[in-house]
Design a protein around this motif. Sequence first.
Motif, short mmCIF file in Angstrom:
data_model
loop_
_atom_site.label_atom_id
_atom_site.label_comp_id
_atom_site.label_asym_id
_atom_site.label_seq_id
_atom_site.Cartn_x
_atom_site.Cartn_y
_atom_site.Cartn_z
N ARG A 209 0.85 -1.20 0.00
CA ARG A 209 0.00 0.00 0.00
C ARG A 209 0.88 1.25 0.00
O ARG A 209 1.95 1.25 0.59
N ARG A 210 0.38 2.29 -0.61
CA ARG A 210 1.13 3.54 -0.67
C ARG A 210 1.42 4.10 0.72
O ARG A 210 2.49 4.66 0.97
N ILE A 213 4.66 3.01 2.10
CA ILE A 213 5.83 3.67 1.53
C ILE A 213 6.14 4.94 2.31
O ILE A 213 7.29 5.22 2.67
N GLU A 214 5.10 5.68 2.57
CA GLU A 214 5.27 6.98 3.22
C GLU A 214 5.60 6.86 4.70
O GLU A 214 6.25 7.72 5.27
N THR A 229 12.84 0.51 -5.77
CA THR A 229 12.41 1.88 -6.08
C THR A 229 11.74 1.96 -7.44
O THR A 229 10.81 2.76 -7.62
N ILE A 232 8.17 0.88 -6.88
CA ILE A 232 7.38 1.92 -6.23
C ILE A 232 7.04 3.03 -7.23
O ILE A 232 5.89 3.50 -7.30
N SER A 233 8.02 3.46 -7.99
CA SER A 233 7.79 4.54 -8.96
C SER A 233 6.74 4.15 -9.99
O SER A 233 5.92 4.98 -10.41
N TYR A 235 4.27 1.81 -9.71
CA TYR A 235 2.93 1.39 -9.28
C TYR A 235 2.34 2.20 -8.12
O TYR A 235 1.24 1.89 -7.67
N GLN A 236 3.02 3.22 -7.64
CA GLN A 236 2.52 3.90 -6.44
C GLN A 236 1.15 4.54 -6.63
O GLN A 236 0.43 4.77 -5.65
N ASP A 237 0.76 4.83 -7.86
CA ASP A 237 -0.55 5.43 -8.10
C ASP A 237 -1.56 4.42 -8.65
O ASP A 237 -2.64 4.80 -9.12
N LEU A 242 0.25 -2.24 -7.37
CA LEU A 242 1.23 -2.13 -6.29
C LEU A 242 1.09 -3.31 -5.34
O LEU A 242 2.09 -3.88 -4.88
#
Length: 287
Positions: A209-210, A213-214, A229, A232-233, A235-237, A242
């Motif tokens: 889940r995003r 990441i945060e 990375t 993440i870049s 599939y983050q949206d 993701l």
Amino acid sequence: MLISQMFKRKPCVFSIECFPPKQTANFDKMKDSLREMSRLSPDFISVTYGAGGSSGGVSTVEVAKFLKNELNIEPLAHMLCMGSDKQKASALLNELSEAGVRNVLTLRGDRTPARPESKDFVHASDLAAFVWENQPEFDIHAACYPEGHPEAPSLAEDVRNLRYKQEAGVSHLLTQLFFDNMHFYRFLNLTRRAGVTLPVSAGVMPIVRRSQIERTVALSSASLPSEFTRMISRYQDDPESLYQAGIEYAVKQIRDLIEGGADGVHLYAMNDAKVAAAVYDGIRDLL
């Protein structure tokens, strides 16, 4: 069963971590998740520290008791130096003993305003030694950091300090999460050269889940390999992609660890039985 005995019986021990809910109203939901996780036949499930009582949440002892007595799964109960002292530690050990729990993970714990530093236990090795000397029926475990503890002057010194934990009666080490297996293999080589002979479980967290990441990735201090990375870049949206990519990354990472000879693999599943099951499906043939 003492967890240390498991490492003498199996080439790779499989475990999962859970955390007590902050609200007692959510305990039933957690129990359902633990029931689902029990179908994966983990060798043990670790339970992070939860005070319970006046805090309004569920305690570590309550969760450990449910695992041990209702699901017949060996719990590994977390104990903290921070906010504790000899009297509190003895009381917690007595509670765990009455529940039939014999495995504890001794940790310093994060510094927070709610938990003052302990005058009795400055380091996790101090707490481990206290358990070993006062209630030797407990099997004692401790944490380690493949890339070095954030407060350690160097990885080499952090590894050397693990000998204090070994000498204090610790029987097994469990790593902080990491995303690059090369750090684990280097760490394991350093520990053996330093005279640390304890079995080591490699800790892996699927990032699905995003929000993870945060929050989790940023706080873990773990370095991020380019493969991670890029994932993440890309599939983050895209939440669905993701999720799938995160599961696949964790499966690939754990399969490499098992094939590379890891004593154990520890899944930081964040109480998510669906994630645990998805990862387990990808590694069960090796276990």
